[in-house]
Design a protein around this motif. Structure first.
Motif, PDB file in Angstrom:
ATOM      1  N   SER A   1     -12.181  -2.271  -0.333  1.00 61.85           N
ATOM      2  CA  SER A   1     -10.770  -1.565  -0.855  1.00 61.85           C
ATOM      3  C   SER A   1     -10.382  -0.602   0.052  1.00 61.85           C
ATOM      4  O   SER A   1     -11.028   0.120   0.819  1.00 61.85           O
ATOM      5  CB  SER A   1     -11.512  -1.092  -2.150  1.00 61.85           C
ATOM      6  OG  SER A   1     -11.656  -1.568  -3.303  1.00 61.85           O
ATOM      7  N   THR A   2      -9.078  -0.586   0.448  1.00 60.80           N
ATOM      8  CA  THR A   2      -8.184   0.171   1.243  1.00 60.80           C
ATOM      9  C   THR A   2      -7.403   0.837   0.116  1.00 60.80           C
ATOM     10  O   THR A   2      -6.546   0.081  -0.584  1.00 60.80           O
ATOM     11  CB  THR A   2      -7.669  -0.578   2.275  1.00 60.80           C
ATOM     12  OG1 THR A   2      -8.461  -1.440   2.922  1.00 60.80           O
ATOM     13  CG2 THR A   2      -6.791   0.371   3.272  1.00 60.80           C
ATOM     14  N   MET A   3      -7.467   2.240   0.057  1.00 55.96           N
ATOM     15  CA  MET A   3      -6.293   2.781  -0.542  1.00 55.96           C
ATOM     16  C   MET A   3      -5.815   3.996   0.159  1.00 55.96           C
ATOM     17  O   MET A   3      -6.389   4.699   1.049  1.00 55.96           O
ATOM     18  CB  MET A   3      -7.269   3.656  -1.811  1.00 55.96           C
ATOM     19  CG  MET A   3      -7.961   2.820  -2.736  1.00 55.96           C
ATOM     20  SD  MET A   3      -8.994   3.532  -4.024  1.00 55.96           S
ATOM     21  CE  MET A   3     -10.348   3.688  -3.089  1.00 55.96           C
ATOM     22  N   ILE A   4      -4.710   4.018  -0.034  1.00 55.15           N
ATOM     23  CA  ILE A   4      -3.699   5.231   0.454  1.00 55.15           C
ATOM     24  C   ILE A   4      -3.450   6.376  -0.461  1.00 55.15           C
ATOM     25  O   ILE A   4      -3.220   6.160  -1.708  1.00 55.15           O
ATOM     26  CB  ILE A   4      -2.319   4.891   0.775  1.00 55.15           C
ATOM     27  CG1 ILE A   4      -2.408   3.813   1.732  1.00 55.15           C
ATOM     28  CG2 ILE A   4      -1.627   6.041   1.268  1.00 55.15           C
ATOM     29  CD1 ILE A   4      -1.265   3.170   2.226  1.00 55.15           C
ATOM     30  N   ILE A   5      -4.282   7.643  -0.271  1.00 54.46           N
ATOM     31  CA  ILE A   5      -4.263   8.713  -1.064  1.00 54.46           C
ATOM     32  C   ILE A   5      -3.100   9.765  -0.656  1.00 54.46           C
ATOM     33  O   ILE A   5      -3.274  10.078   0.667  1.00 54.46           O
ATOM     34  CB  ILE A   5      -5.639   9.260  -1.152  1.00 54.46           C
ATOM     35  CG1 ILE A   5      -6.619   8.402  -1.492  1.00 54.46           C
ATOM     36  CG2 ILE A   5      -5.828  10.554  -1.981  1.00 54.46           C
ATOM     37  CD1 ILE A   5      -8.275   8.677  -1.491  1.00 54.46           C
ATOM     38  N   ARG A   6      -2.346   9.909  -1.734  1.00 53.87           N
ATOM     39  CA  ARG A   6      -1.137  10.666  -1.353  1.00 53.87           C
ATOM     40  C   ARG A   6      -1.321  12.092  -2.269  1.00 53.87           C
ATOM     41  O   ARG A   6      -1.722  11.814  -3.506  1.00 53.87           O
ATOM     42  CB  ARG A   6       0.169  10.285  -1.517  1.00 53.87           C
ATOM     43  CG  ARG A   6       0.341   9.186  -0.593  1.00 53.87           C
ATOM     44  CD  ARG A   6       1.811   8.685  -0.838  1.00 53.87           C
ATOM     45  NE  ARG A   6       2.132   7.482   0.138  1.00 53.87           N
ATOM     46  CZ  ARG A   6       1.721   6.199   0.035  1.00 53.87           C
ATOM     47  NH1 ARG A   6       1.237   5.801  -1.102  1.00 53.87           N
ATOM     48  NH2 ARG A   6       2.289   5.391   0.864  1.00 53.87           N
ATOM     49  N   PRO A   7      -1.301  13.191  -1.640  1.00 54.71           N
ATOM     50  CA  PRO A   7      -1.151  14.363  -2.751  1.00 54.71           C
ATOM     51  C   PRO A   7      -0.148  14.419  -3.514  1.00 54.71           C
ATOM     52  O   PRO A   7       0.820  13.970  -3.376  1.00 54.71           O
ATOM     53  CB  PRO A   7      -1.264  15.651  -1.558  1.00 54.71           C
ATOM     54  CG  PRO A   7      -0.649  15.081  -0.308  1.00 54.71           C
ATOM     55  CD  PRO A   7      -0.903  13.578  -0.489  1.00 54.71           C
ATOM     56  N   ASN A   8      -0.570  15.003  -4.741  1.00 56.66           N
ATOM     57  CA  ASN A   8       0.602  15.177  -5.835  1.00 56.66           C
ATOM     58  C   ASN A   8       1.463  16.347  -5.733  1.00 56.66           C
ATOM     59  O   ASN A   8       0.808  17.493  -5.922  1.00 56.66           O
ATOM     60  CB  ASN A   8      -0.064  15.159  -7.438  1.00 56.66           C
ATOM     61  CG  ASN A   8       0.582  15.071  -8.463  1.00 56.66           C
ATOM     62  OD1 ASN A   8       1.950  15.025  -8.057  1.00 56.66           O
ATOM     63  ND2 ASN A   8       0.422  14.602  -9.663  1.00 56.66           N
TER      64      ASN A   8
END
Length: 133
Positions: free
Chosen positions: A117-124
């Motif tokens: 899995s490749t995920m782009i995590i962006r802060p809320n």
């Protein structure tokens, strides 16, 4: 939910279930070498060079076989599964079961392999308090 099935050999559209859903609500296009639909069980099977486009969820998936279980709202992809979402997230597996109602996926690797899995995590940003002097 309406599914537009487009066979590779010709532009053939087969509605699986009827309804007056808006164009942006649940339209999935499936392209493959062959397809079959069973109106008794509500199962659509696509085999060979399967490509699924789900625009409202920003998802494109490829696999060797796909089965859509319309009554359960479940999509099962098998064989070299590759799913890419519009936001850059992706998953590769041998088999992936996707529950369309709950938006949950369960992926299984090939024997001796792994799921990737490749995920782009962006802060809320709305949850952060701005720093002030």
């Amino acid at each position: 939910m309406t599914i537009s099935l487009v066979a590779a050999a010709g532009a053939q559209e087969l509605p699986v279930s009827e309804g007056s859903a808006p164009a942006d609500d649940g339209l999935i296009t499936i392209e493959s070498d062959s397809q079959s639909a069973d109106n008794v069980t509500g199962v659509v099977t696509a085999i060979g060079n399967v490509r699924i486009v789900y625009p409202t969820r920003g998802m494109v998936a490829t696999s060797r076989q796909a089965q859509y279980f319309s009554r359960e709202g479940r999509l099962v992809l098998s064989g070299d599964v590759d799913v890419v979402e519009g936001d850059g997230n992706s998953i590769r597996a041998e088999r992936l079961t996707y529950d369309l109602n709950d938006e949950r996926a369960f992926a299984m690797p090939s024997q001796g392999g792994q799921v990737r899995s490749t995920m782009i995590i962006r802060p809320n940003n709305s949850a952060r308090t701005p720093l002030t002097p």
